[in-house]
Design an enzyme around this catalytic site. Structure first.
Site, PDB file in Angstrom:
ATOM      1  N   ASP A 172      -4.166  -2.104  -8.886  1.00  0.00           N
ATOM      2  CA  ASP A 172      -2.837  -1.991  -8.254  1.00  0.00           C
ATOM      3  C   ASP A 172      -1.851  -1.521  -9.320  1.00  0.00           C
ATOM      4  OD1 ASP A 172      -1.216  -3.546  -5.605  1.00  0.00           O
ATOM      5  OD2 ASP A 172      -0.106  -2.803  -7.345  1.00  0.00           O
ATOM      6  N   ASP A 210      -0.972   2.946  -3.824  1.00  0.00           N
ATOM      7  CA  ASP A 210      -1.118   2.535  -5.231  1.00  0.00           C
ATOM      8  C   ASP A 210      -2.166   1.455  -5.443  1.00  0.00           C
ATOM      9  OD1 ASP A 210       0.142   0.095  -4.500  1.00  0.00           O
ATOM     10  OD2 ASP A 210       1.164   0.005  -6.438  1.00  0.00           O
ATOM     11  N   GLU A 211      -3.100   1.346  -4.508  1.00  0.00           N
ATOM     12  CA  GLU A 211      -3.994   0.195  -4.551  1.00  0.00           C
ATOM     13  C   GLU A 211      -5.384   0.577  -4.046  1.00  0.00           C
ATOM     14  OE1 GLU A 211      -2.325  -2.735  -1.961  1.00  0.00           O
ATOM     15  OE2 GLU A 211      -4.045  -4.067  -2.151  1.00  0.00           O
TER      16      GLU A 211
HETATM   17  P1  TTP Z   1       3.433  -2.600  -4.348  1.00  0.00           P
HETATM   18  O1  TTP Z   1       2.143  -2.416  -5.068  1.00  0.00           O
HETATM   19  O2  TTP Z   1       3.560  -3.756  -3.430  1.00  0.00           O
HETATM   20  O3  TTP Z   1       4.615  -2.749  -5.393  1.00  0.00           O
HETATM   21  P2  TTP Z   1       4.846  -2.048  -6.778  1.00  0.00           P
HETATM   22  O4  TTP Z   1       3.688  -1.186  -7.170  1.00  0.00           O
HETATM   23  O5  TTP Z   1       6.168  -1.346  -6.742  1.00  0.00           O
HETATM   24  O6  TTP Z   1       5.007  -3.257  -7.779  1.00  0.00           O
HETATM   25  P3  TTP Z   1       3.873  -4.220  -8.336  1.00  0.00           P
HETATM   26  O7  TTP Z   1       3.907  -4.025  -9.820  1.00  0.00           O
HETATM   27  O8  TTP Z   1       4.315  -5.585  -7.933  1.00  0.00           O
HETATM   28  O9  TTP Z   1       2.574  -3.826  -7.729  1.00  0.00           O
HETATM   29  O10 TTP Z   1       3.790  -1.300  -3.543  1.00  0.00           O
HETATM   30  C1  TTP Z   1       3.496   0.006  -3.999  1.00  0.00           C
HETATM   31  C2  TTP Z   1       4.621   0.943  -3.667  1.00  0.00           C
HETATM   32  O11 TTP Z   1       4.863   0.919  -2.264  1.00  0.00           O
HETATM   33  C3  TTP Z   1       5.943   0.582  -4.308  1.00  0.00           C
HETATM   34  O12 TTP Z   1       6.084   1.141  -5.611  1.00  0.00           O
HETATM   35  C4  TTP Z   1       6.948   1.110  -3.340  1.00  0.00           C
HETATM   36  C5  TTP Z   1       6.265   1.062  -2.005  1.00  0.00           C
HETATM   37  N1  TTP Z   1       6.799  -0.068  -1.209  1.00  0.00           N
HETATM   38  C6  TTP Z   1       7.841   0.183  -0.320  1.00  0.00           C
HETATM   39  O13 TTP Z   1       8.276   1.336  -0.150  1.00  0.00           O
HETATM   40  N2  TTP Z   1       8.374  -0.868   0.387  1.00  0.00           N
HETATM   41  C7  TTP Z   1       7.929  -2.154   0.228  1.00  0.00           C
HETATM   42  O14 TTP Z   1       8.447  -3.072   0.883  1.00  0.00           O
HETATM   43  C8  TTP Z   1       6.847  -2.395  -0.695  1.00  0.00           C
HETATM   44  C9  TTP Z   1       6.336  -3.799  -0.890  1.00  0.00           C
HETATM   45  C10 TTP Z   1       6.331  -1.330  -1.390  1.00  0.00           C
HETATM   46 MG    MG Z   2       1.708  -1.913  -7.056  1.00  0.00          MG
END
Ligand code: TTP
Ligand code: MG
Length: 442
Positions: A23, A134-135
């Site tokens: 992730d 992103d996962e």
């Molecule tokens: P996430 O992996 O949930 O968040 P992140 O990568 O920004 O942070 P983390 O380090 O905690 O993993 O989500 C991936 C992307 O998806 C994030 O960069 C932006 C998008 N996203 C949104 O647009 N709205 C949301 O509510 C969430 C949770 C994520």
């Molecule tokens: Mg993320």
């Protein structure tokens, strides 16, 4: 029950699986930092609606520095601005150390970065389940082992995960957190455990003790409502859940109760299954240094075309569209495609069409990266089983040339609607079209 007797994922006597959950850290913000390195270490908020007069919108993500100010995903942008004012709008009394950089969501660009990351993941594992932009989950049981590395107390699996992480950092320039565990749900919790830039390894014998202190909300399948109900039963952690009476859980939650109990005890027998049938097959390759040498560009396109055609053939896929992608420094993405009148399986045509597209417009262009893609796929064998054993997308990819890095390939499994091919391109003719979307090159 003795810890050691807990299996990882498999109900049979096979070896414990090795699952990686990858992730990316504050992904959209990390992408923004790629094109604006000066944002490194600064509070960055990516979202919509923060310009004066816009008023509403939400935060997509915030960098970890911005999270310190209480800014988080899905928050109304107005709340974010209250907690962390925009640096541009600061009055004379404003404190720049308590202000942040706001950027608008640019999904096309983030998909481009994500495609680079996913190409690496496909190169590192035969089985990749892409979950979101992103996962992803990787099953790397066949690529590494739970055995200890010769040099000490670390497992080979940990070294493998470190290699994946370093490749993403080096070749794409963004940070990933990775969880390694014998099953999917534990790997996911592990990737989140030490963010950002985390690498958490949970060995087969450690699953239950690792999970024990984790709040129940983080157990896969437990939402806020279930968590509240569990709380009213005095069950706050995965450890409490593991020790709870299964029949009580079943009475309260039905068969799900038993499943949650199993998860908390470290059982999760889901296998990592690849996502969907590909909509397109593509391969791309980045030059170490941008080049305008037409000989070099043509050589790369030829190799990419051969590889893509070969992969399509080995999967029984015919294609009706052949395209190229040309990335001009720093991130200007151009895609061009030619539509055919009917589906073909013709490696020579892939090469000639791709070279024509390159020559037509990009002969003198300085390029950072080139890609070749076939799309509008049809499968002779409609049986899904033909997808079993997807080859590693990067297989054989490093022999094209050694003067560039970041080779990658991917199968686009997204549900995009195609590339706008005209309904009737005419018998045997080709129609050229420019594309602004890069979704298909995912
Ligand atoms: P996430 O992996 O949930 O968040 P992140 O990568 O920004 O942070 P983390 O380090 O905690 O993993 O989500 C991936 C992307 O998806 C994030 O960069 C932006 C998008 N996203 C949104 O647009 N709205 C949301 O509510 C969430 C949770 C994520
Ligand atoms: Mg993320």
């Amino acid at each position: 029950m003795a810890e050691e007797t807990l299996p990882g994922t498999t109900a049979d006597d096979g070896p414990d699986s090795i699952v990686l959950h990858v992730d990316m850290d504050c992904f959209y913000a990390a992408c923004e930092r790629l094109r604006e390195p000066e944002l490194e270490g600064e509070p960055v908020v990516v979202g919509m609606g923060y310009e004066p007069g816009e008023g509403h919108g939400a935060v997509a993500t915030a960098s970890y520095e911005a999270r310190e100010f209480g800014v988080e995903s899905a928050q109304p942008i107005s709340t974010a601005l209250e907690r962390l004012p925009r640096i541009e709008g600061l009055g004379p009394d404003g404190d720049p150390a308590a202000a942040g950089h706001y950027r608008t969501v640019d999904l096309e660009f983030y998909k481009e970065v994500a495609a680079d990351v996913k190409a690496i993941l496909h190169d590192c594992a035969d089985v990749v389940r892409e979950v979101s932009i992103d996962e992803a989950y990787l099953d790397v049981t066949d690529r590494t082992a739970w055995d200890l590395a010769a040099s000490g107390d670390r497992t080979l699996a940990e070294g493998f995960a470190r290699y994946v992480k370093q490749r993403i950092a080096r070749e794409v320039g963004v940070a990933a957190s990775i969880g390694v565990a014998p099953n999917m749900s534990t790997a996911k919790i592990a990737s989140d455990f030490d963010k950002p830039d985390g690498l958490v390894v949970v060995r087969p014998g450690e699953v239950r003790s690792f999970l024990a202190p984790i709040p129940v909300e983080e157990v896969h399948g437990v939402g806020p409502v279930t968590a509240r109900k569990l709380g009213s039963l005095g069950i706050e952690t995965a450890g409490d859940l593991a020790e709870a009476d299964a029949s009580v859980l079943e009475a309260e939650f039905g068969s799900r109760g038993r499943e949650l109990h199993e998860r908390a005890r470290g059982y999760d027998d889901r296998t990592v299954t690849p996502t969907g049938r590909p909509k397109s097959l593509s391969r791309e390759s980045a030059f170490t240094e941008p080049t305008d040498d037409i000989g070099d560009k043509r050589e790369v396109v030829r190799a990419l075309a051969a590889d893509v055609a070969d992969r399509a053939n080995s999967r029984g896929a015919m294609y009706r569209t052949i395209g190229i992608k040309v990335v001009v420094p720093p991130f200007d993405i151009n895609t061009r495609a030619t539509s055919l009148s009917g589906p073909v399986d013709d490696p020579e045509l892939v090469e000639s069409v791709a070279l024509d597209l390159l020559d037509a417009e990009f002969e003198e262009t300085t390029v950072r990266k080139l890609g070749v893609r076939v799309s509008k796929l049809s499968f002779a064998d409609a049986d899904q089983s033909s997808l079993d054993g997807w080859e590693s997308a990067g297989a054989g990819g490093d022999d094209i040339s050694d003067d560039r890095v970041g080779d990658g390939a991917s199968d686009d499994t997204s549900d995009d609607a195609g590339d706008g091919e005209p309904p009737n391109a005419g018998g045997g003719t080709r129609s050229h079209e420019g594309q602004s979307s890069l979704v298909e090159f995912d």
